[in-house]
Design an enzyme around this catalytic site. Structure first.
Site, PDB file in Angstrom:
ATOM      1  N   CYS A 137      -1.271  -6.286   6.749  1.00 33.78           N
ATOM      2  CA  CYS A 137      -2.097  -5.269   6.110  1.00 33.78           C
ATOM      3  C   CYS A 137      -2.825  -5.664   4.826  1.00 33.78           C
ATOM      4  O   CYS A 137      -4.033  -5.476   4.721  1.00 33.78           O
ATOM      5  CB  CYS A 137      -1.268  -4.001   5.881  1.00 33.78           C
ATOM      6  SG  CYS A 137       0.344  -4.276   5.166  1.00 33.78           S
TER       7      CYS A 137
ATOM      8  N   HIS B 107      -2.200  -1.015  -1.637  1.00 37.25           N
ATOM      9  CA  HIS B 107      -1.497  -2.226  -1.209  1.00 37.25           C
ATOM     10  C   HIS B 107      -2.170  -3.531  -1.614  1.00 37.25           C
ATOM     11  O   HIS B 107      -2.079  -4.544  -0.927  1.00 37.25           O
ATOM     12  CB  HIS B 107      -1.290  -2.204   0.302  1.00 37.25           C
ATOM     13  CG  HIS B 107       0.031  -2.792   0.710  1.00 37.25           C
ATOM     14  ND1 HIS B 107       0.406  -2.952   2.023  1.00 37.25           N
ATOM     15  CD2 HIS B 107       1.065  -3.260  -0.027  1.00 37.25           C
ATOM     16  CE1 HIS B 107       1.601  -3.482   2.083  1.00 37.25           C
ATOM     17  NE2 HIS B 107       2.031  -3.691   0.837  1.00 37.25           N
TER      18      HIS B 107
END
Length: 467
Positions: free
Chosen positions: A76, A131
């Site tokens: 990710c 993130h």
């Protein structure tokens, strides 16, 4: 014909505010970008899914163009970095996930998509998962070009408590926020609010990176009940994806209510291939690998009157392409200090032009990489083991020794994706000349690759001390 398309693409870049695709533009489009976490290639109905109902997502896909060869990164954070910068991990050093409180993130020398669109006059917002670093305030979204931020900085948070371990992880505009509710629903609610309250004088860039359907596998009972015939993790995934689908439906309804739908480009993408219990049929392997199941994402574009409906696009593109494509579409500037790997694919998306890439890179780390050229794909040191689960992605494996490059002495696989999308028949021994050519191209793409995880925080992928 290919040359003509490329000349038109160059013209659209060379003349500010003019697109070969649909110039002149009366209004800059709003841009809504949905990024779904850990979604399998074949989990949604529009891409072959059978057991999970995704009516809102499928309606958007059928009302637009499905991207059959959209490449993402194996995990990710690297995909998010590629989206935000238009640059491969070999330049940013973001090959692996940014763990909670890790003393690194997307290098501060990187200009982000949000920076570029804000410079072009856009109101910019993120609602969902960042993130890309949070250990220092300089790394959070509101310091990286976003006017508004809502949601979480880490991955794998609890959907109900918004915590990971002992750390609370829920913020609005960079300030801690205590709030109850299922995170997928809260992320959707915030997106709807931002649409309703948007600055009428500015177009909107709304980035919605859902934490669904990433683990932990959690869903409200109301979303689980319709899937009583499914078992274990698959039932929970079904409930989680249904919640995402419901949220997307409400966001599209908010665009319609605000009178914005006709002038809004919607992009839908996964961030990497799905881990189990996600399905990547008919692709090989899944998340954390450089096989197609790890790096070919399911996705589509939808913009009424601009993008073909009920269409499939087979030409390959990569997540790095969104940056130059969206910035140019918005009338922004691509003049910057850092070179781009992405290409403007607007003519490909809307006019059937060929891919502007002669090669597309997939990289887990410098010693584990693949290159696609046309229908052919060469892999070096591939594995079906998820790099993240094995804890290997943070290790700079494959360093050059002497004058040898990063791709020397690695296991080789070669597949023709046109008739072997499942990567079952290795043709490396039968195609030595093609292997040599593609190995040379891969070495070129990996030349100067920065090591994983070791970042100079002020720079862009320079070597430094890892905490």
């Amino acid at each position: 014909m290919r040359l003509i398309f490329h000349l038109l693409a160059l013209l659209s870049l060379a003349v500010p505010g003019v697109r070969a695709a649909d110039a002149p533009e009366a209004r800059k489009p709003n841009i809504v970008f949905f990024l779904i976490d850990d979604l399998g290639y074949a989990d949604c109905g529009f891409n072959g899914g059978k057991d999970i109902k995704t009516p809102n997502i499928d309606k958007l896909a059928q009302g637009g163009t499905i991207l059959d060869s959209l490449y993402v990164q194996p995990v990710c954070s690297p995909t998010r970095a590629a989206l935000m910068t238009g640059r491969y991990p070999t330049r940013t050093g973001v090959y692996t996930i940014v763990k909670p409180h890790a003393a690194w993130g997307l290098p501060l020398g990187e200009r982000t998509l949000a920076n570029a669109l804000r410079d072009a006059g856009y109101e910019t917002a993120i609602t969902g998962k960042w993130h890309l670093g949070e250990f220092d305030p300089k790394y959070v979204p509101t310091a990286r070009g976003f006017d508004h931020q809502y949601g979480h900085y880490f991955g794998a948070i609890d959907y109900f408590t918004h915590t990971r371990g002992k750390s609370e992880d829920w913020y609005r505009d960079g300030k801690p926020l205590k709030e109850e509710g299922y995170s997928t629903k809260l992320v959707s609610n915030e997106a709807c609010r931002l649409i309703a309250e948007k600055d009428k004088a500015k177009p909107l860039f709304l980035y919605v990176p859902f934490n669904g359907v990433h683990s932990p596998m959690q869903a409200p009972e109301e979303y689980l009940k319709p899937y009583a015939d499914l078992k274990g993790g698959r039932q929970k995934l079904a409930g989680m994806l249904s919640a995402v689908d419901d949220g997307i439906g409400r966001i599209v309804a908010a665009l319609e209510k605000a009178g914005l739908r006709d002038n809004t480009l919607i992009v839908f993408s996964t961030d990497n291939g799905g881990p189990r219990p996600g399905l990547n049929t008919p692709l090989r392997a899944g998340k954390g690998t450089i096989y197609e199941g790890g790096v070919r994402g399911c996705g589509f574009v939808n913009w009424p009157g601009h993008v073909a409906v009920n269409a499939h696009l087979k030409e390959p593109m990569h997540t790095v392409d969104w940056y130059p494509t969206l910035v140019t579409l918005a009338g922004g500037s691509l003049e910057q200090k850092t070179p781009l790997d992405g290409r403007d694919v607007w003519l490909m998306l809307t006019k059937g032009a060929p891919s502007p890439h002669d090669a597309i890179l997939s990289v887990g780390r410098p010693g584990r990489a693949a290159v696609r050229m046309g229908d052919w794909k060469l892999l070096m040191n591939a594995s079906e083991v998820d790099d993240e689960e094995a804890g290997a992605a943070a290790k700079p494996e494959g360093k050059a020794k002497g004058k040898k490059g990063l791709v020397e002495s690695q296991a080789i696989e070669l597949y023709n994706l046109a008739n072997d999308i499942g990567e079952k028949t290795n043709l490396a021994d039968k195609e030595p000349e093609r292997v040599a050519k593609m190995r040379a191209k891969l070495a070129e793409l990996l030349k100067g690759a920065v090591p994983p995880g070791n970042l100079n925080h002020e720079g862009s992928g320079a070597a430094g001390k890892e905490d």
